[in-house]
Write an enzyme that holds these catalytic residues in place. Sequence first.
Site, PDB file in Angstrom:
ATOM      1  CB  ALA A 175       6.555   4.997   1.339  1.00 39.19           C
ATOM      2  CD  GLU A 217       9.566  14.806   5.699  1.00 38.33           C
ATOM      3  OE1 GLU A 217       9.131  13.780   5.130  1.00 38.33           O
ATOM      4  OE2 GLU A 217       9.461  14.985   6.936  1.00 38.33           O
ATOM      5  CD  GLN A 218       5.720  15.913   9.878  1.00 39.58           C
ATOM      6  OE1 GLN A 218       4.610  16.406   9.994  1.00 39.58           O
ATOM      7  NE2 GLN A 218       6.098  14.875  10.595  1.00 39.58           N
ATOM      8  NE  ARG A 265      13.162   5.651   8.425  1.00 34.39           N
ATOM      9  CZ  ARG A 265      13.072   6.969   8.268  1.00 34.39           C
ATOM     10  NH1 ARG A 265      14.048   7.746   8.693  1.00 34.39           N
ATOM     11  NH2 ARG A 265      12.003   7.502   7.696  1.00 34.39           N
ATOM     12  CE1 TYR A 281      20.185  -4.354  10.651  1.00 31.72           C
ATOM     13  CE2 TYR A 281      18.759  -5.937  11.748  1.00 31.72           C
ATOM     14  CZ  TYR A 281      18.941  -4.728  11.124  1.00 31.72           C
ATOM     15  OH  TYR A 281      17.879  -3.871  10.976  1.00 31.72           O
ATOM     16  CG  ASP A 294       5.025   2.414   8.084  1.00 28.83           C
ATOM     17  OD1 ASP A 294       5.067   1.310   7.512  1.00 28.83           O
ATOM     18  OD2 ASP A 294       5.857   2.762   8.946  1.00 28.83           O
TER      19      ASP A 294
HETATM   20  C1  LIG Z   1      12.313   9.221  12.186  1.00 31.28           C
HETATM   21  C2  LIG Z   1      11.996   7.793  11.829  1.00 31.28           C
HETATM   22  C3  LIG Z   1      12.790   6.761  12.362  1.00 31.28           C
HETATM   23  C4  LIG Z   1      12.496   5.416  12.070  1.00 31.28           C
HETATM   24  N1  LIG Z   1      13.295   4.419  12.582  1.00 31.28           N
HETATM   25  C5  LIG Z   1      13.065   3.134  12.284  1.00 31.28           C
HETATM   26  C6  LIG Z   1      13.926   2.074  12.764  1.00 31.28           C
HETATM   27  O1  LIG Z   1      14.906   2.305  13.463  1.00 31.28           O
HETATM   28  N2  LIG Z   1      13.626   0.788  12.436  1.00 31.28           N
HETATM   29  C7  LIG Z   1      12.531   0.481  11.666  1.00 31.28           C
HETATM   30  O2  LIG Z   1      12.276  -0.686  11.388  1.00 31.28           O
HETATM   31  N3  LIG Z   1      11.714   1.468  11.180  1.00 31.28           N
HETATM   32  C8  LIG Z   1      11.961   2.766  11.468  1.00 31.28           C
HETATM   33  N4  LIG Z   1      11.139   3.746  10.965  1.00 31.28           N
HETATM   34  C9  LIG Z   1       9.969   3.357  10.166  1.00 31.28           C
HETATM   35  C10 LIG Z   1      10.287   2.886   8.799  1.00 31.28           C
HETATM   36  O3  LIG Z   1      11.048   3.842   8.103  1.00 31.28           O
HETATM   37  C11 LIG Z   1       8.952   2.643   8.118  1.00 31.28           C
HETATM   38  O4  LIG Z   1       8.207   1.703   8.859  1.00 31.28           O
HETATM   39  C12 LIG Z   1       9.070   2.069   6.717  1.00 31.28           C
HETATM   40  O5  LIG Z   1      10.290   2.401   6.113  1.00 31.28           O
HETATM   41  C13 LIG Z   1       7.901   2.607   5.842  1.00 31.28           C
HETATM   42  O6  LIG Z   1       8.208   3.948   5.525  1.00 31.28           O
HETATM   43  P1  LIG Z   1       7.191   5.108   5.186  1.00 31.28           P
HETATM   44  O7  LIG Z   1       7.912   5.960   4.201  1.00 31.28           O
HETATM   45  O8  LIG Z   1       5.862   4.573   4.843  1.00 31.28           O
HETATM   46  O9  LIG Z   1       7.029   5.920   6.547  1.00 31.28           O
HETATM   47  P2  LIG Z   1       8.086   6.796   7.347  1.00 31.28           P
HETATM   48  O10 LIG Z   1       9.455   6.237   7.238  1.00 31.28           O
HETATM   49  O11 LIG Z   1       7.515   6.965   8.711  1.00 31.28           O
HETATM   50  O12 LIG Z   1       8.089   8.224   6.592  1.00 31.28           O
HETATM   51  C14 LIG Z   1       7.012   9.143   6.627  1.00 31.28           C
HETATM   52  C15 LIG Z   1       7.522  10.543   6.323  1.00 31.28           C
HETATM   53  O13 LIG Z   1       6.414  11.423   6.203  1.00 31.28           O
HETATM   54  C16 LIG Z   1       6.674  12.633   6.883  1.00 31.28           C
HETATM   55  N5  LIG Z   1       5.378  13.242   7.258  1.00 31.28           N
HETATM   56  C17 LIG Z   1       4.501  12.825   8.201  1.00 31.28           C
HETATM   57  N6  LIG Z   1       3.392  13.598   8.206  1.00 31.28           N
HETATM   58  C18 LIG Z   1       3.572  14.532   7.226  1.00 31.28           C
HETATM   59  C19 LIG Z   1       2.759  15.580   6.724  1.00 31.28           C
HETATM   60  N7  LIG Z   1       1.533  15.859   7.220  1.00 31.28           N
HETATM   61  N8  LIG Z   1       3.256  16.352   5.714  1.00 31.28           N
HETATM   62  C20 LIG Z   1       4.492  16.115   5.179  1.00 31.28           C
HETATM   63  N9  LIG Z   1       5.289  15.116   5.624  1.00 31.28           N
HETATM   64  C21 LIG Z   1       4.827  14.317   6.622  1.00 31.28           C
HETATM   65  C22 LIG Z   1       7.532  12.175   8.063  1.00 31.28           C
HETATM   66  O14 LIG Z   1       8.289  13.259   8.608  1.00 31.28           O
HETATM   67  C23 LIG Z   1       8.413  11.115   7.407  1.00 31.28           C
HETATM   68  O15 LIG Z   1       9.571  11.679   6.823  1.00 31.28           O
HETATM   69  C24 LIG Z   1      11.388   5.105  11.236  1.00 31.28           C
HETATM   70  C25 LIG Z   1      10.587   6.137  10.708  1.00 31.28           C
HETATM   71  C26 LIG Z   1      10.879   7.470  10.989  1.00 31.28           C
HETATM   72  C27 LIG Z   1      10.018   8.593  10.397  1.00 31.28           C
END
Ligand SMILES: Cc1cc2nc3c(=O)[nH]c(=O)nc-3n(C[C@H](O)[C@H](O)[C@H](O)COP(=O)(O)OP(=O)(O)OC[C@H]3O[C@@H](n4cnc5c(N)ncnc54)[C@H](O)[C@@H]3O)c2cc1C
Length: 399
Positions: free
Chosen positions: A15, A34-35, A107, A219, A298
């Site tokens: 995201a 990013e943490q 991913r 897949y 998320d």
């Molecule tokens: C390590 C990891 C592995 C994943 N593996 C899978 C998988 O195998 N299959 C699947 O379907 N989905 C997986 N997901 C989830 C998937 O990426 C998400 O559900 C979807 O892509 C939505 O992404 P998002 O960017 O909202 O959240 P996320 O992908 O969870 O990314 C959030 C990011 O914010 C960072 N973060 C968190 N708190 C803080 C803070 N306080 N300050 C700064 N940075 C912060 C995290 O380190 C992370 O990089 C994974 C997520 C992560 C983080």
Amino acid sequence: MAAQRHVIVAGAGIAGLTAALALARAGLRVSVLEQAERLEEAGAGLQLSPNATRILISLGLRERLEPLAVAPRAIRVMAGGSGREIVRMPLDGAEARYGAPFWVMHRGDLQAALIAQAQATVDISIKLGTKVEDFATHRKGVSVLGRQSRQVLDERGIALIGADGIWSSVATLLKRQQRPTFRHRTAWRTLVPVEAVPEEFRAPFVHLWLGQDAHLVHYPVKAGRLINIVGIVSDEWSEKGWSAPGDRAEILRRFARFAWSEKARGLISIPDRWLKWALFDRSAPFRGGEGPVTLIGDAAHPVLPFMAQGAGMAIEDAAVLAGFLGASRDDPADALRAYEGARRLRTARAQKTSAKQGRIYGMTGPEALIRNLVMRMKGGETLLSRYDWIYKWQVPEKF
Ligand SMILES: Cc1cc2nc3c(=O)[nH]c(=O)nc-3n(C[C@H](O)[C@H](O)[C@H](O)COP(=O)(O)OP(=O)(O)OC[C@H]3O[C@@H](n4cnc5c(N)ncnc54)[C@H](O)[C@@H]3O)c2cc1C
């Protein structure tokens, strides 16, 4: 002048990075905090349906992503017990039908492509090892407090976008979001070389096995070199995080001989190493942020994986947010409320439909037999058309 265009994004996941690219394209300067110290390849497979790939392509990512992605020919729904195909949903005409491809990929490959594109964009800076811990809003926008080991970073901008995942610190600080709810299931994932699986499962298909008390999805990823396998089972283990080690003997037990065909058990028995994560979502829809602060992905609306729309909804959020903020940067708070309004119904529908799909996948006994019969009678085309509202979606032209 520059401060008036500066947006701070918490989190360099799917995201956050997509939002950074879309915001930069809309004329804004972006800092992503990013943490993690390093963005290592994490996670396994993601399904990227046309609603998401359309946006990634519009951000100039086709060349980076296409060589690593696999475009599946169909989704094969399999009966876990008998090992037979129930129905096949055709995807080979996806690009013609939806105007964008259907891809499955690792991913880590998606995240690496987004980072490379962000690093090639002058208006984006990514600050690793920086955890967002607090923020304060004021007349000119928002001040964000980030911690870099023992140092404190103070970033100022016109808006803060919480893209920090399901356990979002920004959501907690906003005090408007419910805590995520545990759904009594875990997802187990692994990757195996394509040569390790039987010939039948090497071809570019998404396989979805429905069986007793569990289901299985696999897949190809990494241009077809590896097979991503995910098994979802009922469970009471509920720790946070994406990558806890899973015990091979336990997952084998879950796919028991009396309930699962030899073909499915054969797949489960290939890998030595499994990682697992507990499934959470939020029952209340996204309540929105406050002032110059909002959430995406998320952090805003975690989705269960049964429709494979977690990444898709995050990517859509990023594009819509950038559209509103780019069009109305004089009043960021207004733009953020407009973004939230535009996303609320769709993301709530995705959350609800995913949860419902999970119940359908989890059916057992006579209910499961009826489900399989209904799927067979309807046929692949009709079943696929139920996803048109997701796959055909486009970013609104006017903001
Ligand atoms: C390590 C990891 C592995 C994943 N593996 C899978 C998988 O195998 N299959 C699947 O379907 N989905 C997986 N997901 C989830 C998937 O990426 C998400 O559900 C979807 O892509 C939505 O992404 P998002 O960017 O909202 O959240 P996320 O992908 O969870 O990314 C959030 C990011 O914010 C960072 N973060 C968190 N708190 C803080 C803070 N306080 N300050 C700064 N940075 C912060 C995290 O380190 C992370 O990089 C994974 C997520 C992560 C983080």
